[in-house]
Design an enzyme around this catalytic site. Sequence first.
Site, PDB file in Angstrom:
ATOM      1  N   GLU A 209       0.828  -1.201   0.000  1.00  0.00           N
ATOM      2  CA  GLU A 209       0.000   0.000   0.000  1.00  0.00           C
ATOM      3  C   GLU A 209       0.866   1.256   0.000  1.00  0.00           C
ATOM      4  O   GLU A 209       2.026   1.223   0.405  1.00  0.00           O
ATOM      5  CB  GLU A 209      -0.956   0.005   1.197  1.00  0.00           C
ATOM      6  CG  GLU A 209      -0.285   0.007   2.544  1.00  0.00           C
ATOM      7  CD  GLU A 209      -1.256  -0.237   3.696  1.00  0.00           C
ATOM      8  OE1 GLU A 209      -2.261  -0.944   3.502  1.00  0.00           O
ATOM      9  OE2 GLU A 209      -0.979   0.264   4.800  1.00  0.00           O
ATOM     10  N   LYS A 211       2.707   4.577   0.903  1.00  0.00           N
ATOM     11  CA  LYS A 211       3.226   5.137   2.143  1.00  0.00           C
ATOM     12  C   LYS A 211       3.196   6.663   2.027  1.00  0.00           C
ATOM     13  O   LYS A 211       3.758   7.227   1.093  1.00  0.00           O
ATOM     14  CB  LYS A 211       4.650   4.667   2.415  1.00  0.00           C
ATOM     15  CG  LYS A 211       5.158   5.142   3.764  1.00  0.00           C
ATOM     16  CD  LYS A 211       6.587   4.701   4.030  1.00  0.00           C
ATOM     17  CE  LYS A 211       6.991   5.044   5.457  1.00  0.00           C
ATOM     18  NZ  LYS A 211       6.732   6.444   5.821  1.00  0.00           N
ATOM     19  N   ARG A 216       0.961  10.580  11.430  1.00  0.00           N
ATOM     20  CA  ARG A 216       0.273   9.344  11.841  1.00  0.00           C
ATOM     21  C   ARG A 216      -0.836   9.698  12.826  1.00  0.00           C
ATOM     22  O   ARG A 216      -0.624  10.468  13.775  1.00  0.00           O
ATOM     23  CB  ARG A 216       1.275   8.402  12.487  1.00  0.00           C
ATOM     24  CG  ARG A 216       0.718   7.033  12.894  1.00  0.00           C
ATOM     25  CD  ARG A 216       0.637   6.097  11.707  1.00  0.00           C
ATOM     26  NE  ARG A 216       0.261   4.757  12.114  1.00  0.00           N
ATOM     27  CZ  ARG A 216       1.128   3.793  12.441  1.00  0.00           C
ATOM     28  NH1 ARG A 216       2.434   4.044  12.427  1.00  0.00           N
ATOM     29  NH2 ARG A 216       0.702   2.594  12.779  1.00  0.00           N
ATOM     30  N   ARG A 231       0.769  10.207  16.867  1.00  0.00           N
ATOM     31  CA  ARG A 231       1.678   9.070  17.032  1.00  0.00           C
ATOM     32  C   ARG A 231       2.148   8.955  18.477  1.00  0.00           C
ATOM     33  O   ARG A 231       2.376   7.855  18.986  1.00  0.00           O
ATOM     34  CB  ARG A 231       2.865   9.259  16.088  1.00  0.00           C
ATOM     35  CG  ARG A 231       3.958   8.211  16.189  1.00  0.00           C
ATOM     36  CD  ARG A 231       5.194   8.700  15.455  1.00  0.00           C
ATOM     37  NE  ARG A 231       6.256   7.732  15.536  1.00  0.00           N
ATOM     38  CZ  ARG A 231       6.592   6.887  14.567  1.00  0.00           C
ATOM     39  NH1 ARG A 231       5.918   6.902  13.442  1.00  0.00           N
ATOM     40  NH2 ARG A 231       7.579   6.044  14.698  1.00  0.00           N
ATOM     41  N   GLU A 260      -3.159   8.032   8.293  1.00  0.00           N
ATOM     42  CA  GLU A 260      -2.214   9.123   8.090  1.00  0.00           C
ATOM     43  C   GLU A 260      -2.981  10.361   7.665  1.00  0.00           C
ATOM     44  O   GLU A 260      -3.843  10.296   6.781  1.00  0.00           O
ATOM     45  CB  GLU A 260      -1.209   8.740   6.995  1.00  0.00           C
ATOM     46  CG  GLU A 260       0.043   9.552   7.004  1.00  0.00           C
ATOM     47  CD  GLU A 260       1.146   8.965   7.856  1.00  0.00           C
ATOM     48  OE1 GLU A 260       2.216   9.590   7.933  1.00  0.00           O
ATOM     49  OE2 GLU A 260       0.941   7.889   8.448  1.00  0.00           O
ATOM     50  N   PHE A 300      -5.577   2.862   6.929  1.00  0.00           N
ATOM     51  CA  PHE A 300      -5.049   1.583   6.452  1.00  0.00           C
ATOM     52  C   PHE A 300      -5.261   0.439   7.437  1.00  0.00           C
ATOM     53  O   PHE A 300      -4.874  -0.689   7.164  1.00  0.00           O
ATOM     54  CB  PHE A 300      -3.562   1.698   6.114  1.00  0.00           C
ATOM     55  CG  PHE A 300      -2.727   2.388   7.158  1.00  0.00           C
ATOM     56  CD1 PHE A 300      -2.385   1.755   8.344  1.00  0.00           C
ATOM     57  CD2 PHE A 300      -2.283   3.683   6.939  1.00  0.00           C
ATOM     58  CE1 PHE A 300      -1.623   2.393   9.300  1.00  0.00           C
ATOM     59  CE2 PHE A 300      -1.509   4.331   7.895  1.00  0.00           C
ATOM     60  CZ  PHE A 300      -1.170   3.685   9.075  1.00  0.00           C
ATOM     61  N   ARG A 375       8.207  -2.375  16.469  1.00  0.00           N
ATOM     62  CA  ARG A 375       8.691  -2.269  15.096  1.00  0.00           C
ATOM     63  C   ARG A 375       8.846  -3.697  14.583  1.00  0.00           C
ATOM     64  O   ARG A 375       9.944  -4.247  14.521  1.00  0.00           O
ATOM     65  CB  ARG A 375      10.003  -1.487  15.061  1.00  0.00           C
ATOM     66  CG  ARG A 375      10.364  -0.960  13.697  1.00  0.00           C
ATOM     67  CD  ARG A 375      11.591  -0.078  13.753  1.00  0.00           C
ATOM     68  NE  ARG A 375      11.374   1.152  14.481  1.00  0.00           N
ATOM     69  CZ  ARG A 375      10.785   2.237  13.982  1.00  0.00           C
ATOM     70  NH1 ARG A 375      10.354   2.226  12.724  1.00  0.00           N
ATOM     71  NH2 ARG A 375      10.628   3.317  14.712  1.00  0.00           N
TER      72      ARG A 375
END
Length: 516
Positions: A209, A211, A216, A231, A260, A300, A375
Amino acid sequence: MRLEDVAATWAAVAGNPARLAKIERLAACLGGLRPDEIPIAVAYLSGELPQGAIGVGWSSLRELPAPASAPGTLELHEVDRSFTRVQAATGRGSQRVRRQELADLFGRATEHERRFLFGLISGELRQGALEGVMVEAIARAANLPAAKIRRAAMLAGDLRAVATAAITEGREGLGRFRLTLLSPVQPMLAQTADDLPSALARISPAAVEWKFDGARIQVHRSGDEVRVFTRNLADASDRVPEIVDATRRLPTRALVLDGEAIALRADGRPHPFQVTMSRFGSRLEVEQLRRSIPMSTFFFDCLHLDGEDLVDRPEGDRFTALATVLDRTDPSIIAPRIVTDDPSEAERFLSDALEHGHEGVMVKALDAPYEAGRRGASWLKVKRAHTLDLVVLAAEWGHGRRRGWLSNLHLGARDPDGGGFVMLGKTFKGLTDQMLGWQTERLLELQVSRDDYTVYVRPELVVEVAFDGVQESRRYPGGVALRFARVKGYRPDKGPDDADTVATVRSLLARSRGHS
Protein backbone atom coordinates in the site's frame (compact mmCIF):
# COMPACT_ATOMS: atom_id res chain seq x y z
CA MET A 1 13.43 2.49 48.35
CA ARG A 2 16.25 4.98 48.41
CA LEU A 3 17.16 7.03 45.35
CA GLU A 4 20.72 5.80 45.82
CA ASP A 5 19.65 2.21 45.08
CA VAL A 6 17.82 3.21 41.89
CA ALA A 7 20.75 5.35 40.73
CA ALA A 8 23.13 2.42 41.33
CA THR A 9 20.84 0.14 39.33
CA TRP A 10 20.74 2.56 36.43
CA ALA A 11 24.53 2.93 36.43
CA ALA A 12 24.97 -0.84 36.39
CA VAL A 13 22.47 -1.24 33.54
CA ALA A 14 23.96 1.57 31.45
CA GLY A 15 27.49 0.26 31.94
CA ASN A 16 26.80 -3.39 31.08
CA PRO A 17 26.44 -4.31 27.39
CA ALA A 18 24.96 -7.76 28.16
CA ARG A 19 21.19 -7.77 27.70
CA LEU A 20 20.59 -10.61 30.18
CA ALA A 21 22.62 -8.84 32.86
CA LYS A 22 20.60 -5.66 32.33
CA ILE A 23 17.35 -7.59 32.71
CA GLU A 24 18.49 -9.38 35.88
CA ARG A 25 19.66 -6.16 37.56
CA LEU A 26 16.46 -4.30 36.70
CA ALA A 27 14.27 -7.19 37.84
CA ALA A 28 16.07 -7.36 41.18
CA CYS A 29 15.47 -3.65 41.73
CA LEU A 30 11.79 -3.82 40.71
CA GLY A 31 11.19 -6.81 42.95
CA GLY A 32 12.33 -4.85 46.01
CA LEU A 33 9.94 -1.92 45.56
CA ARG A 34 6.74 -1.08 47.39
CA PRO A 35 3.70 -0.97 45.04
CA ASP A 36 3.52 2.83 45.11
CA GLU A 37 7.24 3.09 44.23
CA ILE A 38 7.07 0.93 41.10
CA PRO A 39 5.80 3.56 38.60
CA ILE A 40 8.39 6.09 39.81
CA ALA A 41 11.26 3.63 39.53
CA VAL A 42 10.18 2.39 36.08
CA ALA A 43 10.15 5.99 34.84
CA TYR A 44 13.53 6.85 36.39
CA LEU A 45 15.18 3.67 35.12
CA SER A 46 13.91 4.53 31.64
CA GLY A 47 15.51 7.97 31.93
CA GLU A 48 12.22 9.83 32.30
CA LEU A 49 10.35 11.90 34.85
CA PRO A 50 6.74 10.80 35.56
CA GLN A 51 5.76 14.47 35.43
CA GLY A 52 7.23 14.95 31.93
CA ALA A 53 8.79 18.37 31.39
CA ILE A 54 9.09 20.30 34.65
CA GLY A 55 10.33 23.61 33.24
CA VAL A 56 13.88 23.45 34.61
CA GLY A 57 16.68 24.73 32.38
CA TRP A 58 20.44 24.50 32.73
CA SER A 59 20.62 27.92 34.36
CA SER A 60 18.48 26.71 37.30
CA LEU A 61 21.08 24.07 38.16
CA ARG A 62 24.18 26.26 38.21
CA GLU A 63 24.12 27.46 41.82
CA LEU A 64 23.42 24.49 44.08
CA PRO A 65 24.66 23.65 47.57
CA ALA A 66 27.44 21.14 48.13
CA PRO A 67 26.44 17.46 47.90
CA ALA A 68 25.55 15.48 50.99
CA SER A 69 27.81 12.82 52.41
CA ALA A 70 27.18 9.17 51.60
CA PRO A 71 25.17 7.10 52.26
CA GLY A 72 22.17 8.76 50.67
CA THR A 73 18.96 9.32 52.60
CA LEU A 74 16.60 10.47 49.84
CA GLU A 75 13.58 8.23 49.27
CA LEU A 76 11.92 7.86 45.85
CA HIS A 77 8.68 9.48 46.96
CA GLU A 78 10.49 12.48 48.38
CA VAL A 79 12.19 13.08 45.04
CA ASP A 80 8.96 12.58 43.11
CA ARG A 81 7.05 15.05 45.30
CA SER A 82 9.84 17.57 44.93
CA PHE A 83 9.69 17.40 41.12
CA THR A 84 5.90 17.74 41.28
CA ARG A 85 6.25 20.93 43.33
CA VAL A 86 8.82 22.30 40.87
CA GLN A 87 6.47 21.66 37.97
CA ALA A 88 3.51 23.23 39.80
CA ALA A 89 5.38 26.49 40.51
CA THR A 90 3.99 29.07 38.06
CA GLY A 91 3.36 32.77 37.94
CA ARG A 92 5.07 35.53 39.87
CA GLY A 93 7.85 34.29 42.10
CA SER A 94 7.89 30.83 40.52
CA GLN A 95 11.59 31.02 39.66
CA ARG A 96 12.47 31.64 43.30
CA VAL A 97 10.25 28.75 44.41
CA ARG A 98 11.79 26.39 41.88
CA ARG A 99 15.35 27.34 42.77
CA GLN A 100 14.67 26.83 46.48
CA GLU A 101 13.00 23.47 45.88
CA LEU A 102 15.92 22.31 43.74
CA ALA A 103 18.43 23.60 46.28
CA ASP A 104 16.70 21.63 49.04
CA LEU A 105 16.60 18.48 46.92
CA PHE A 106 20.18 18.61 45.63
CA GLY A 107 21.47 19.64 49.05
CA ARG A 108 20.33 16.27 50.41
CA ALA A 109 21.68 14.29 47.44
CA THR A 110 25.07 12.58 47.39
CA GLU A 111 27.43 13.20 44.48
CA HIS A 112 26.34 9.92 42.88
CA GLU A 113 22.65 10.80 43.29
CA ARG A 114 23.21 14.33 41.94
CA ARG A 115 24.66 12.96 38.69
CA PHE A 116 21.59 10.77 38.35
CA LEU A 117 19.21 13.69 39.04
CA PHE A 118 21.07 15.93 36.59
CA GLY A 119 20.66 13.24 33.93
CA LEU A 120 16.94 12.85 34.63
CA ILE A 121 16.27 16.57 34.36
CA SER A 122 18.41 17.05 31.24
CA GLY A 123 17.14 13.95 29.45
CA GLU A 124 20.64 12.50 29.17
CA LEU A 125 19.58 9.25 30.87
CA ARG A 126 17.03 8.46 28.18
CA GLN A 127 17.49 4.97 26.76
CA GLY A 128 19.45 3.88 29.83
CA ALA A 129 16.98 1.00 30.00
CA LEU A 130 15.38 0.52 26.62
CA GLU A 131 11.67 -0.26 26.86
CA GLY A 132 12.20 -3.75 25.45
CA VAL A 133 14.70 -4.55 28.20
CA MET A 134 12.40 -3.04 30.81
CA VAL A 135 9.50 -5.19 29.59
CA GLU A 136 11.66 -8.30 30.04
CA ALA A 137 12.69 -7.13 33.51
CA ILE A 138 9.09 -6.51 34.57
CA ALA A 139 8.16 -9.96 33.29
CA ARG A 140 10.95 -11.54 35.32
CA ALA A 141 10.06 -9.60 38.47
CA ALA A 142 6.39 -10.61 38.07
CA ASN A 143 7.15 -14.19 36.94
CA LEU A 144 5.00 -13.70 33.83
CA PRO A 145 5.66 -14.14 30.09
CA ALA A 146 7.14 -11.05 28.48
CA ALA A 147 4.52 -11.29 25.71
CA LYS A 148 1.78 -10.69 28.31
CA ILE A 149 3.56 -7.59 29.63
CA ARG A 150 4.19 -6.30 26.13
CA ARG A 151 0.57 -6.71 25.07
CA ALA A 152 -0.77 -5.00 28.19
CA ALA A 153 1.65 -2.10 27.69
CA MET A 154 0.61 -1.81 24.07
CA LEU A 155 -3.04 -1.46 25.04
CA ALA A 156 -2.47 0.73 28.09
CA GLY A 157 0.10 3.04 26.53
CA ASP A 158 1.66 3.25 30.01
CA LEU A 159 4.38 0.79 31.00
CA ARG A 160 4.45 2.15 34.56
CA ALA A 161 0.85 1.18 35.24
CA VAL A 162 1.37 -2.22 33.66
CA ALA A 163 4.48 -2.85 35.77
CA THR A 164 2.61 -2.01 38.96
CA ALA A 165 -0.29 -4.32 38.10
CA ALA A 166 1.94 -7.18 36.95
CA ILE A 167 4.28 -7.17 39.94
CA THR A 168 1.59 -6.65 42.59
CA GLU A 169 -1.38 -8.58 41.12
CA GLY A 170 0.04 -10.96 38.51
CA ARG A 171 -2.10 -12.23 35.62
CA GLU A 172 -5.28 -10.93 37.20
CA GLY A 173 -3.91 -7.40 37.23
CA LEU A 174 -2.88 -7.59 33.58
CA GLY A 175 -6.39 -8.66 32.66
CA ARG A 176 -7.64 -5.11 33.26
CA PHE A 177 -5.68 -3.77 30.31
CA ARG A 178 -7.62 -3.98 27.09
CA LEU A 179 -8.42 -1.75 24.17
CA THR A 180 -10.62 1.06 25.45
CA LEU A 181 -12.49 3.42 23.17
CA LEU A 182 -11.26 7.03 23.36
CA SER A 183 -7.97 5.91 24.95
CA PRO A 184 -5.12 5.54 22.43
CA VAL A 185 -2.92 2.48 22.02
CA GLN A 186 0.66 2.63 20.85
CA PRO A 187 0.90 2.48 17.04
CA MET A 188 2.45 -0.45 15.24
CA LEU A 189 5.73 0.50 13.54
CA ALA A 190 7.61 -0.79 10.52
CA GLN A 191 11.09 -2.01 9.76
CA THR A 192 12.98 -0.84 6.66
CA ALA A 193 13.61 -2.90 3.52
CA ASP A 194 16.12 -1.89 0.84
CA ASP A 195 13.78 -2.57 -2.07
CA LEU A 196 10.66 -4.45 -3.08
CA PRO A 197 12.34 -7.73 -4.12
CA SER A 198 14.00 -8.03 -0.71
CA ALA A 199 10.73 -7.08 1.03
CA LEU A 200 8.74 -9.69 -0.90
CA ALA A 201 11.44 -12.26 -0.18
CA ARG A 202 10.59 -11.78 3.49
CA ILE A 203 6.79 -11.40 3.13
CA SER A 204 4.89 -13.08 0.31
CA PRO A 205 2.14 -12.81 -0.69
CA ALA A 206 1.81 -9.36 0.82
CA ALA A 207 -0.43 -6.35 0.99
CA VAL A 208 1.40 -3.46 -0.69
CA GLU A 209 0.00 0.00 0.00
CA TRP A 210 1.03 3.59 -0.53
CA LYS A 211 3.23 5.14 2.14
CA PHE A 212 2.35 8.75 2.96
CA ASP A 213 4.69 11.41 4.29
CA GLY A 214 2.20 12.87 6.74
CA ALA A 215 1.18 12.74 10.39
CA ARG A 216 0.27 9.34 11.84
CA ILE A 217 -3.13 9.43 13.51
CA GLN A 218 -5.37 7.07 15.46
CA VAL A 219 -9.06 7.91 15.33
CA HIS A 220 -11.52 6.71 17.99
CA ARG A 221 -15.30 6.94 17.93
CA SER A 222 -17.75 6.07 20.68
CA GLY A 223 -21.24 7.19 19.76
CA ASP A 224 -21.03 10.84 18.79
CA GLU A 225 -17.73 11.40 20.56
CA VAL A 226 -14.66 11.36 18.32
CA ARG A 227 -11.03 11.79 19.26
CA VAL A 228 -7.97 12.00 17.05
CA PHE A 229 -4.63 11.02 18.61
CA THR A 230 -1.10 11.60 17.37
CA ARG A 231 1.68 9.07 17.03
CA ASN A 232 2.77 10.11 20.54
CA LEU A 233 -0.77 9.50 21.89
CA ALA A 234 -1.55 13.21 22.34
CA ASP A 235 -5.13 14.36 21.71
CA ALA A 236 -5.18 16.44 18.50
CA SER A 237 -8.95 16.46 17.95
CA ASP A 238 -9.27 20.24 18.13
CA ARG A 239 -6.59 20.70 15.44
CA VAL A 240 -8.30 18.61 12.75
CA PRO A 241 -12.07 19.27 12.91
CA GLU A 242 -12.50 18.04 9.33
CA ILE A 243 -11.27 14.57 10.35
CA VAL A 244 -13.56 14.57 13.38
CA ASP A 245 -16.56 15.53 11.21
CA ALA A 246 -15.76 12.90 8.59
CA THR A 247 -15.50 10.20 11.27
CA ARG A 248 -18.92 11.12 12.67
CA ARG A 249 -20.43 10.55 9.21
CA LEU A 250 -19.25 6.94 9.09
CA PRO A 251 -22.01 4.29 9.39
CA THR A 252 -20.86 2.94 12.74
CA ARG A 253 -21.12 3.76 16.42
CA ALA A 254 -17.80 2.45 17.70
CA LEU A 255 -14.47 2.12 15.95
CA VAL A 256 -10.71 2.67 16.13
CA LEU A 257 -8.89 3.43 12.88
CA ASP A 258 -5.19 3.80 12.11
CA GLY A 259 -4.13 6.14 9.35
CA GLU A 260 -2.21 9.12 8.09
CA ALA A 261 -3.26 12.77 7.91
CA ILE A 262 -1.76 14.76 5.07
CA ALA A 263 -2.28 18.14 3.38
CA LEU A 264 -3.01 17.72 -0.33
CA ARG A 265 -2.98 20.32 -3.08
CA ALA A 266 -5.90 20.86 -5.44
CA ASP A 267 -4.35 18.40 -7.94
CA GLY A 268 -4.22 15.68 -5.28
CA ARG A 269 -0.46 15.77 -4.81
CA PRO A 270 0.89 16.33 -1.29
CA HIS A 271 2.09 19.65 -0.01
CA PRO A 272 5.69 19.62 1.34
CA PHE A 273 5.96 17.72 4.60
CA GLN A 274 6.57 20.94 6.55
CA VAL A 275 3.20 22.29 5.39
CA THR A 276 1.39 19.21 6.65
CA MET A 277 3.13 19.30 10.02
CA SER A 278 2.63 23.05 10.43
CA ARG A 279 -1.08 22.67 9.78
CA PHE A 280 -1.38 19.56 11.94
CA GLY A 281 0.43 21.21 14.83
CA SER A 282 -1.43 24.53 14.76
CA ARG A 283 -3.95 25.30 17.50
CA LEU A 284 -4.66 28.87 16.33
CA GLU A 285 -7.10 29.98 13.62
CA VAL A 286 -7.97 26.35 12.92
CA GLU A 287 -11.17 27.13 11.00
CA GLN A 288 -9.31 29.49 8.68
CA LEU A 289 -6.57 26.91 8.14
CA ARG A 290 -9.21 24.26 7.53
CA ARG A 291 -10.38 26.26 4.53
CA SER A 292 -6.94 27.19 3.17
CA ILE A 293 -5.04 23.95 3.93
CA PRO A 294 -7.56 21.16 4.49
CA MET A 295 -6.25 17.91 5.92
CA SER A 296 -6.98 14.70 4.06
CA THR A 297 -6.93 11.27 5.66
CA PHE A 298 -5.93 7.85 4.41
CA PHE A 299 -6.81 4.94 6.69
CA PHE A 300 -5.05 1.58 6.45
CA ASP A 301 -6.07 -0.38 9.57
CA CYS A 302 -9.05 -1.04 11.85
CA LEU A 303 -8.44 -2.04 15.47
CA HIS A 304 -12.03 -2.05 16.72
CA LEU A 305 -15.44 -2.13 15.07
CA ASP A 306 -18.81 -1.96 16.82
CA GLY A 307 -17.91 -3.87 19.95
CA GLU A 308 -15.30 -6.23 18.52
CA ASP A 309 -11.56 -5.77 19.21
CA LEU A 310 -9.51 -6.67 16.14
CA VAL A 311 -5.90 -6.18 17.28
CA ASP A 312 -5.30 -9.94 17.51
CA ARG A 313 -6.97 -10.68 14.16
CA PRO A 314 -4.86 -11.10 10.98
CA GLU A 315 -4.08 -8.01 8.92
CA GLY A 316 -6.27 -9.24 6.08
CA ASP A 317 -9.30 -9.48 8.39
CA ARG A 318 -8.66 -6.01 9.80
CA PHE A 319 -8.51 -4.50 6.34
CA THR A 320 -11.76 -6.23 5.40
CA ALA A 321 -13.39 -4.60 8.42
CA LEU A 322 -11.95 -1.24 7.39
CA ALA A 323 -13.26 -1.58 3.85
CA THR A 324 -16.68 -2.67 5.15
CA VAL A 325 -17.09 0.69 6.86
CA LEU A 326 -15.38 3.04 4.42
CA ASP A 327 -16.56 1.52 1.13
CA ARG A 328 -20.12 2.53 2.08
CA THR A 329 -19.17 6.18 2.58
CA ASP A 330 -15.91 7.34 1.01
CA PRO A 331 -13.59 4.64 -0.36
CA SER A 332 -11.15 7.38 -1.45
CA ILE A 333 -9.92 7.67 2.15
CA ILE A 334 -8.69 4.05 2.16
CA ALA A 335 -4.96 3.86 1.45
CA PRO A 336 -4.48 2.50 -2.12
CA ARG A 337 -3.46 -1.14 -1.87
CA ILE A 338 -2.87 -4.36 -3.77
CA VAL A 339 -2.17 -7.93 -2.67
CA THR A 340 0.58 -9.61 -4.66
CA ASP A 341 3.63 -11.87 -4.64
CA ASP A 342 4.87 -10.52 -7.98
CA PRO A 343 7.82 -8.06 -7.68
CA SER A 344 7.04 -6.59 -11.11
CA GLU A 345 3.46 -5.79 -10.13
CA ALA A 346 4.67 -4.35 -6.84
CA GLU A 347 7.24 -2.18 -8.66
CA ARG A 348 4.50 -0.75 -10.92
CA PHE A 349 2.44 0.02 -7.83
CA LEU A 350 5.45 1.73 -6.18
CA SER A 351 6.04 3.81 -9.32
CA ASP A 352 2.40 4.91 -9.22
CA ALA A 353 2.78 6.02 -5.59
CA LEU A 354 5.91 8.00 -6.44
CA GLU A 355 4.27 9.61 -9.48
CA HIS A 356 1.50 10.86 -7.19
CA GLY A 357 4.13 12.51 -4.98
CA HIS A 358 4.20 10.01 -2.10
CA GLU A 359 7.35 8.58 -0.58
CA GLY A 360 7.04 4.84 -1.16
CA VAL A 361 5.04 1.79 -0.12
CA MET A 362 4.40 -0.42 2.87
CA VAL A 363 4.67 -4.19 2.54
CA LYS A 364 2.53 -6.05 5.10
CA ALA A 365 2.03 -9.68 6.08
CA LEU A 366 -1.60 -10.71 5.62
CA ASP A 367 -1.62 -13.12 8.58
CA ALA A 368 0.00 -10.86 11.20
CA PRO A 369 -1.79 -9.37 14.23
CA TYR A 370 -1.48 -5.69 15.12
CA GLU A 371 1.74 -5.48 17.15
CA ALA A 372 1.10 -2.13 18.77
CA GLY A 373 4.14 -0.28 19.99
CA ARG A 374 6.55 -2.63 18.21
CA ARG A 375 8.69 -2.27 15.10
CA GLY A 376 7.70 -5.71 13.91
CA ALA A 377 8.98 -7.71 10.95
CA SER A 378 5.48 -8.05 9.50
CA TRP A 379 5.44 -4.41 8.30
CA LEU A 380 8.22 -3.23 5.99
CA LYS A 381 8.64 0.23 4.48
CA VAL A 382 10.22 0.70 1.08
CA LYS A 383 11.38 4.10 -0.19
CA ARG A 384 13.39 5.13 -3.22
CA ALA A 385 15.61 7.51 -1.28
CA HIS A 386 17.42 6.58 1.92
CA THR A 387 16.08 8.44 4.95
CA LEU A 388 16.59 8.01 8.69
CA ASP A 389 14.94 9.55 11.72
CA LEU A 390 17.81 10.80 13.90
CA VAL A 391 18.14 12.81 17.10
CA VAL A 392 19.87 16.20 17.34
CA LEU A 393 22.67 15.92 19.92
CA ALA A 394 24.23 19.37 19.45
CA ALA A 395 24.52 22.23 16.96
CA GLU A 396 27.32 24.55 15.93
CA TRP A 397 27.00 28.29 15.42
CA GLY A 398 26.85 29.27 11.76
CA HIS A 399 29.20 31.53 9.80
CA GLY A 400 28.70 34.20 7.18
CA ARG A 401 25.02 34.51 6.27
CA ARG A 402 24.15 32.04 9.02
CA ARG A 403 26.00 33.92 11.75
CA GLY A 404 23.84 34.11 14.89
CA TRP A 405 21.98 30.90 14.06
CA LEU A 406 22.64 27.37 15.24
CA SER A 407 23.30 25.63 11.95
CA ASN A 408 25.50 22.53 11.76
CA LEU A 409 23.56 19.70 13.44
CA HIS A 410 25.20 16.77 15.24
CA LEU A 411 23.11 13.72 14.36
CA GLY A 412 22.71 10.62 16.52
CA ALA A 413 21.12 7.19 16.15
CA ARG A 414 19.67 5.21 19.05
CA ASP A 415 21.90 2.65 20.72
CA PRO A 416 19.52 0.21 22.46
CA ASP A 417 22.33 -2.00 23.73
CA GLY A 418 24.68 0.63 25.11
CA GLY A 419 22.04 3.22 26.00
CA GLY A 420 21.91 6.75 24.68
CA PHE A 421 22.75 7.80 21.13
CA VAL A 422 25.67 7.30 18.76
CA MET A 423 26.79 10.21 16.59
CA LEU A 424 26.76 9.56 12.83
CA GLY A 425 27.92 12.91 11.53
CA LYS A 426 26.94 16.52 10.99
CA THR A 427 24.96 18.46 8.42
CA PHE A 428 23.76 21.98 7.73
CA LYS A 429 22.30 21.17 4.31
CA GLY A 430 18.61 21.42 3.58
CA LEU A 431 17.90 24.03 6.26
CA THR A 432 15.77 26.99 5.23
CA ASP A 433 16.00 30.35 6.97
CA GLN A 434 12.70 29.61 8.70
CA MET A 435 14.02 26.28 9.99
CA LEU A 436 17.27 27.90 11.14
CA GLY A 437 15.39 30.50 13.17
CA TRP A 438 13.09 27.93 14.74
CA GLN A 439 15.79 25.40 15.54
CA THR A 440 18.06 28.05 17.11
CA GLU A 441 15.31 29.08 19.52
CA ARG A 442 14.31 25.50 20.30
CA LEU A 443 17.84 24.16 20.73
CA LEU A 444 18.74 26.94 23.13
CA GLU A 445 15.75 25.87 25.24
CA LEU A 446 17.19 22.34 25.29
CA GLN A 447 20.76 23.43 26.06
CA VAL A 448 22.67 21.47 28.69
CA SER A 449 26.15 22.88 28.04
CA ARG A 450 28.17 24.79 25.46
CA ASP A 451 31.63 25.79 24.37
CA ASP A 452 32.81 28.55 22.02
CA TYR A 453 31.40 26.86 18.92
CA THR A 454 28.83 24.29 19.94
CA VAL A 455 25.63 24.09 21.97
CA TYR A 456 24.97 20.61 23.43
CA VAL A 457 21.31 19.78 23.98
CA ARG A 458 18.97 17.26 25.56
CA PRO A 459 18.36 14.53 22.96
CA GLU A 460 14.69 15.28 22.27
CA LEU A 461 14.37 16.68 18.72
CA VAL A 462 13.93 14.17 15.91
CA VAL A 463 14.89 15.18 12.37
CA GLU A 464 14.36 13.22 9.16
CA VAL A 465 17.62 13.07 7.21
CA ALA A 466 18.08 12.03 3.59
CA PHE A 467 21.48 10.66 2.53
CA ASP A 468 23.21 8.96 -0.38
CA GLY A 469 24.84 6.10 1.46
CA VAL A 470 26.67 4.83 4.53
CA GLN A 471 30.43 4.54 4.90
CA GLU A 472 32.91 3.34 7.49
CA SER A 473 34.29 6.07 9.73
CA ARG A 474 37.04 6.21 12.34
CA ARG A 475 35.94 9.70 13.25
CA TYR A 476 32.66 8.74 14.89
CA PRO A 477 32.22 6.25 17.76
CA GLY A 478 29.73 4.03 15.92
CA GLY A 479 32.24 3.32 13.17
CA VAL A 480 29.81 4.51 10.49
CA ALA A 481 28.85 7.84 8.95
CA LEU A 482 26.27 9.12 6.49
CA ARG A 483 27.34 10.32 3.04
CA PHE A 484 25.93 13.67 1.83
CA ALA A 485 23.37 13.94 4.62
CA ARG A 486 20.74 16.68 4.29
CA VAL A 487 17.79 17.66 6.44
CA LYS A 488 14.42 16.73 5.03
CA GLY A 489 12.44 18.14 7.96
CA TYR A 490 11.86 18.00 11.68
CA ARG A 491 9.49 15.33 12.99
CA PRO A 492 7.52 16.86 15.87
CA ASP A 493 5.26 13.82 15.77
CA LYS A 494 8.13 11.57 16.85
CA GLY A 495 10.11 11.30 20.07
CA PRO A 496 13.71 10.14 20.59
CA ASP A 497 12.48 6.60 21.29
CA ASP A 498 11.20 6.54 17.67
CA ALA A 499 14.62 7.33 16.17
CA ASP A 500 16.37 4.74 14.02
CA THR A 501 19.05 2.60 15.65
CA VAL A 502 22.74 2.44 14.91
CA ALA A 503 22.18 -1.25 14.09
CA THR A 504 19.90 -0.18 11.23
CA VAL A 505 22.64 2.09 9.90
CA ARG A 506 25.27 -0.65 10.14
CA SER A 507 22.96 -3.06 8.32
CA LEU A 508 22.66 -0.54 5.47
CA LEU A 509 26.45 -0.50 5.22
CA ALA A 510 26.61 -4.30 5.22
CA ARG A 511 23.92 -4.62 2.53
CA SER A 512 25.67 -2.04 0.34
CA ARG A 513 28.65 -4.40 0.34
CA GLY A 514 26.53 -7.38 -0.61
CA HIS A 515 26.47 -8.96 2.86
CA SER A 516 23.28 -10.27 4.42
